[in-house]
Design a protein around this motif. Structure first.
Motif, PDB file in Angstrom:
ATOM      1  N   UNK A 226       0.947  -0.990  -0.032  1.00 31.24           N
ATOM      2  CA  UNK A 226      -0.110  -0.135  -0.060  1.00 31.24           C
ATOM      3  C   UNK A 226       0.952   1.340  -0.019  1.00 31.24           C
ATOM      4  N   UNK A 227       0.285   2.339  -0.784  1.00 26.81           N
ATOM      5  CA  UNK A 227       1.400   3.424  -0.746  1.00 26.81           C
ATOM      6  C   UNK A 227       0.297   4.746  -0.520  1.00 26.81           C
ATOM      7  N   UNK A 228       0.953   5.946   0.185  1.00 27.83           N
ATOM      8  CA  UNK A 228       0.066   6.966   0.262  1.00 27.83           C
ATOM      9  C   UNK A 228       1.210   8.108   0.209  1.00 27.83           C
ATOM     10  N   UNK A 229       0.470   9.345  -0.260  1.00 30.57           N
ATOM     11  CA  UNK A 229       1.369  10.582  -0.364  1.00 30.57           C
ATOM     12  C   UNK A 229       0.822  11.566   0.590  1.00 30.57           C
ATOM     13  N   UNK A 230       1.214  11.882   1.695  1.00 28.51           N
ATOM     14  CA  UNK A 230       0.476  12.537   2.611  1.00 28.51           C
ATOM     15  C   UNK A 230       1.258  14.137   2.258  1.00 28.51           C
ATOM     16  N   UNK A 231       2.082  14.258   1.561  1.00 24.68           N
ATOM     17  CA  UNK A 231       2.393  15.482   1.230  1.00 24.68           C
ATOM     18  C   UNK A 231       3.257  15.702  -0.001  1.00 24.68           C
ATOM     19  N   UNK A 232       3.701  16.970  -0.378  1.00 24.65           N
ATOM     20  CA  UNK A 232       4.289  17.080  -1.369  1.00 24.65           C
ATOM     21  C   UNK A 232       5.922  16.271  -1.559  1.00 24.65           C
ATOM     22  N   UNK A 233       6.049  15.248  -2.259  1.00 22.40           N
ATOM     23  CA  UNK A 233       7.519  14.555  -2.132  1.00 22.40           C
ATOM     24  C   UNK A 233       7.567  13.620  -1.221  1.00 22.40           C
ATOM     25  N   UNK A 234       6.460  13.304  -0.324  1.00 24.23           N
ATOM     26  CA  UNK A 234       6.756  12.495   0.725  1.00 24.23           C
ATOM     27  C   UNK A 234       5.567  11.265   0.304  1.00 24.23           C
TER      28      UNK A 234
ATOM     29  N   UNK B 191      -4.267  11.742   6.027  1.00 32.73           N
ATOM     30  CA  UNK B 191      -3.718  12.980   5.238  1.00 32.73           C
ATOM     31  C   UNK B 191      -3.905  12.992   3.689  1.00 32.73           C
ATOM     32  N   UNK B 192      -3.617  11.706   3.176  1.00 38.27           N
ATOM     33  CA  UNK B 192      -3.701  11.231   1.788  1.00 38.27           C
ATOM     34  C   UNK B 192      -5.099  11.461   1.255  1.00 38.27           C
ATOM     35  N   UNK B 193      -6.132  10.887   2.239  1.00 38.15           N
ATOM     36  CA  UNK B 193      -7.690  11.084   1.901  1.00 38.15           C
ATOM     37  C   UNK B 193      -8.162  12.423   1.646  1.00 38.15           C
ATOM     38  N   UNK B 194      -7.571  13.147   2.604  1.00 35.99           N
ATOM     39  CA  UNK B 194      -7.874  14.589   2.713  1.00 35.99           C
ATOM     40  C   UNK B 194      -7.661  15.453   1.408  1.00 35.99           C
ATOM     41  N   UNK B 195      -6.188  15.168   1.060  1.00 38.82           N
ATOM     42  CA  UNK B 195      -5.628  15.613  -0.071  1.00 38.82           C
ATOM     43  C   UNK B 195      -6.492  15.375  -1.166  1.00 38.82           C
ATOM     44  N   UNK B 196      -6.828  14.105  -1.525  1.00 39.55           N
ATOM     45  CA  UNK B 196      -7.857  13.368  -2.744  1.00 39.55           C
ATOM     46  C   UNK B 196      -9.034  14.156  -2.636  1.00 39.55           C
TER      47      UNK B 196
END
Length: 568
Positions: A517-525, A562-567
Motif C-alpha cells: 500500500x502507498x500514500x502521499x501525505x504531502x509534496x514529495x513524501x 492526510x492522503x484521503x483529505x488531499x484527494x
C-alpha cells in the motif's frame, strides 16, 4: 558496543576477531542465498499466467523466469515484495533471486558446496550470472568442471576457469558469441563523480578503434606542442599525457574546431591567403579573373559578390540561369567552382593566375574560417538546481560584496553536486546558451485527464528526480509516473503533483497490482506499508524504515488520513 573493546586488543586478538568476522560473513551470505531460494519456492508462479501469454496478463501478477533455462517460474512480484524488507532496491532483489535459483537448479554441485560454506557467495553468484543464458545441459557440464576447483582458487582465476569451461562445454555457442561480439557496438557513459567527471566506455570494431586511437594521439601531440593556447580548446590545466588525451577526445566532440586544428597543423599554408588570391588589385575590374576574390576572407563576404548557392535553388531556376557555376562536391559540402576561362590560365608576367582549383581552395578557406564551431555542438539540456542562498552568495561575490557564508553549489542532473564555479566553466565562452523558463511547481494546477501534461511531468522531475520506491536507485527520466491514489474515471483534479510520483516499470507494476500500500501525505513524501506490516517513508532525503510496531502503524494511519483529505 563492540567498538569499545577494540583499543584493548593486541595483534593476535585483532587477527582472531578479523578471522572470525570473515567466517561469519561467509556463513551469513551462504545462508542468505539459501533463504532467498526458499523465498522463491514459497512464491511459485505455477498458478499465474505467464508473461506475454495474453493482453489481460499485464493487468495482474504474472509468472516470470528469474533464472536461466531449467529454473522454475516465480511470481513476478516476489522481488519487489522482498526488497523493502531487506533494504534492497527491486533490481538488487531480482538479481539476488535469479542467482539463488540458478545455483540451486542449474549448479547442484556448487550449490551443495555453498550450503557447506565451502564457496564464497559472490564467487558462486559470478558463475551464475556469467552462464545465465546457456542451456541447462551446458550449465550442468560447467558445474561438473568447476565444482572441485571453486573452493580454494581466488575469484580472478575462477573467472578464467569459467571462460575455459565455456569453451569446452559449448564451443559452438562461443563461436556464435564471437560473431555477435563483432557486431556489438556501444558507447556507455558512467554516472558523474562528485567532482564532475564521467567515464566513457566504448566497444568498437578493431579498425575503428585503431583509427580513433590514432586520431586522439595525433590531436594530443598537436595540442601539447602548440606554442600558444588554441582558442576554443578547454585545456583544464592538463599536465600528464593521459590528461591531454582526454582533452583531445573532448575536442573531437566539436568537429569544426577539431577540423580546423588538424588542417592548420598539416597544411598551414592552406589558411594563409596568398597575395594573388587575397590582395586585390585596386586597378583591376571587380570581376577580372586576375584580381582574385575581392573581399576580406576574415570577415563576412558581401552577399552580392558570392555566386548563388546551387543547392538552395529550385531545379527549374538552375536550368534557366546561365551564370550559375558548376559545382564540385568537397569534404565540407558543395563549393561553387569558377567557370573556367582560358584567359585565367595565361601568364601575366608574374606567374600563373589562380586556376579554378586555387579559387576552390580560397573558397574553402573562406568557408572554414566563417564557420562558428559552437554551431556544430550537439544540443544538450543541462538541468541546474540552485538554492536561493547559493544564488544570493554567488551574486554577492560577483558584485564584489564578498560571500554570504555559503559556498555556491548546485545540483546538476546526471552529474550530481558541483561547485557553481564549475557550472560557470562548463557554460563558458565555447557554449551557446539558451535559458529555459523557470517552472514553479506550485503554479501548476491539477487536471481532470488521466495523462500528465508535459509541463507537469517536467515539474515533477525537477521536484522529485529519483524513484520514490523504497531503496530504489533509479534516476532515469524514462520512469513511469504513478497516480499515488489510483485514478478513477469521472473524478476531478486527480492528475497533479499532489498525487504523483516517478516509479520504475517493475516498481510501478508492483505498486499497482502487488501486495503493498502507498500514500502521499504531502509534496514529495510517500509512505508505504508492506503485507508484513512494515512501514517505510521515502522523501528527497532517502528511505526511512519505521519498522512494524505500534508507532509505525500510527504513522501509517495518519498518512492514510492526510492522503484521503488531499484527494478530497
Amino acid at each position: 558496543m563492540f567498538d569499545r573493546y577494540v583499543p584493548e586488543m593486541d595483534a593476535s586478538m585483532v587477527v582472531g576477531a578479523l578471522r572470525e568476522g570473515a567466517w561469519d560473513e561467509v556463513v551469513t551470505q551462504s545462508r542468505q542465498l539459501s533463504l532467498v531460494a526458499q523465498w522463491a519456492a514459497v512464491h511459485p508462479g505455477a498458478e499465474l499466467p505467464s508473461a506475454g501469454t495474453g493482453r489481460l496478463s499485464v493487468l495482474g501478477e504474472r509468472a516470470v523466469r528469474y533464472g536461466g533455462p531449467g529454473t522454475p517460474k516465480v511470481a513476478e512480484f516476489a522481488a519487489a515484495e522482498l526488497a523493502p524488507e531487506v533494504r534492497l532496491s527491486v533490481y538488487q532483489s531480482h538479481s539476488l533471486i535469479a542467482d539463488a535459483v540458478d545455483l540451486k537448479f542449474r549448479f547442484p554441485l556448487i550449490w551443495e558446496r555453498l550450503r557447506r560454506c565451502q564457496v564464497r557467495a559472490y564467487v558462486a553468484r559470478q558463475i551464475a550470472r556469467r552462464t545465465r543464458e546457456l542451456p541447462l545441459e551446458v550449465a550442468q557440464r560447467i558445474d561438473r568442471l568447476l565444482a572441485d576447483k571453486v573452493t580454494n582458487l581466488p575469484p580472478q582465476r575462477i573467472e578464467h576457469l569459467v571462460d575455459a569451461a565455456l569453451v569446452k562445454a559449448d564451443p559452438e555457442g562461443v563461436r556464435k558469441a564471437v560473431e555477435e561480439a563483432k557486431r556489438a557496438r556501444l558507447a556507455h557513459f558512467s554516472p558523474s563523480t562528485p567532482y564532475g567527471i564521467r567515464s566513457l566506455y566504448a566497444r568498437l570494431d578493431a579498425p575503428d578503434a585503431t583509427r580513433l586511437k590514432a586520431m586522439i594521439s595525433r590531436l594530443t601531440d598537436i595540442l601539447m606542442n602548440s606554442p600558444e593556447p588554441i582558442p576554443g580548446v578547454r585545456y583544464g590545466d592538463a599536465q600528464t599525457r593521459p590528461e591531454w588525451e582526454a582533452i583531445a577526445l573532448a575536442t573531437l566532440g566539436n568537429p569544426g574546431l577539431a577540423f580546423r586544428i588538424l588542417v592548420e597543423h598539416d597544411q598551414p599554408d592552406l589558411f594563409t591567403p596568398t597575395s594573388a588570391l587575397f590582395t586585390p588589385d585596386t586597378d583591376a575590374p571587380l570581376n577580372d579573373p586576375a584580381a582574385g576574390f575581392d573581399y576580406d576572407v576574415d570577415g563576412e563576404p558581401p552577399a552580392d559578390e558570392l555566386p548563388p548557392d546551387p543547392v538552395t535553388l529550385p531545379p527549374g531556376d538552375l536550368d534557366d540561369r546561365g551564370d550559375v557555376p558548376e559545382s564540385t562536391e568537397l569534404g565540407l559540402g558543395t563549393i561553387a567552382n569558377d567557370t573556367h576561362r582560358p584567359e585565367a590560365d595565361a601568364d601575366n608576367g608574374v606567374g600563373r593566375e589562380p586556376t579554378s582549383e586555387a579559387a576552390r581552395q580560397a573558397a574553402l578557406e573562406a568557408l572554414v574560417k566563417a564557420i562558428d564551431p559552437t554551431r556544430l555542438f550537439a544540443p544538450v539540456t543541462l538541468y541546474v538546481h540552485l538554492t536561493d542562498a547559493a544564488l544570493a552568495s554567488a551574486v554577492s561575490a560577483e558584485c564584489g560584496h564578498g560571500d554570504l557564508g555559503e559556498t555556491p553549489t548546485a545540483r546538476v542532473e546526471q552529474v550530481g553536486p558541483a561547485l557553481l564555479s564549475q557550472v560557470q566553466e562548463w557554460l563558458g565562452s565555447a557554449s551557446r546558451i539558451r535559458v529555459a523558463p523557470v517552472i514553479d511547481p506550485g503554479a501548476i494546477p491539477p487536471v481532470d485527464a488521466y495523462e500528465f501534461p508535459e509541463r507537469m511531468r517536467e515539474s515533477l522531475w525537477l521536484r522529485t528526480p529519483a524513484s520514490v520506491f523504497p531503496y530504489s536507485t533509479n534516476m532515469s527520466r524514462d520512469m513511469d509516473i504513478n497516480h499515488t491514489d489510483p485514478y478513477r474515471t469521472g473524478g476531478r483534479g486527480q492528475t497533479g503533483l499532489h498525487n504523483a510520483g516517478p516509479l520504475g516499470r517493475a516498481e510501478h507494476r508492483f505498486v499497482t497490482h502487488g501486495r503493498i500500500s502507498m500514500r502521499q501525505p504531502g509534496p514529495g513524501v510517500y509512505v508505504y506499508k508492506t503485507m508484513y506490516g512494515r512501514v517505510l517513508i521515502t522523501n528527497p532525503t532517502g528511505t526511512f524504515d519505521l519498522g512494524d510496531q505500534e508507532w509505525a502503524a500510527a504513522v501509517w494511519q495518519l498518512a492514510d488520513q492526510r492522503s484521503a483529505a488531499a484527494a478530497a
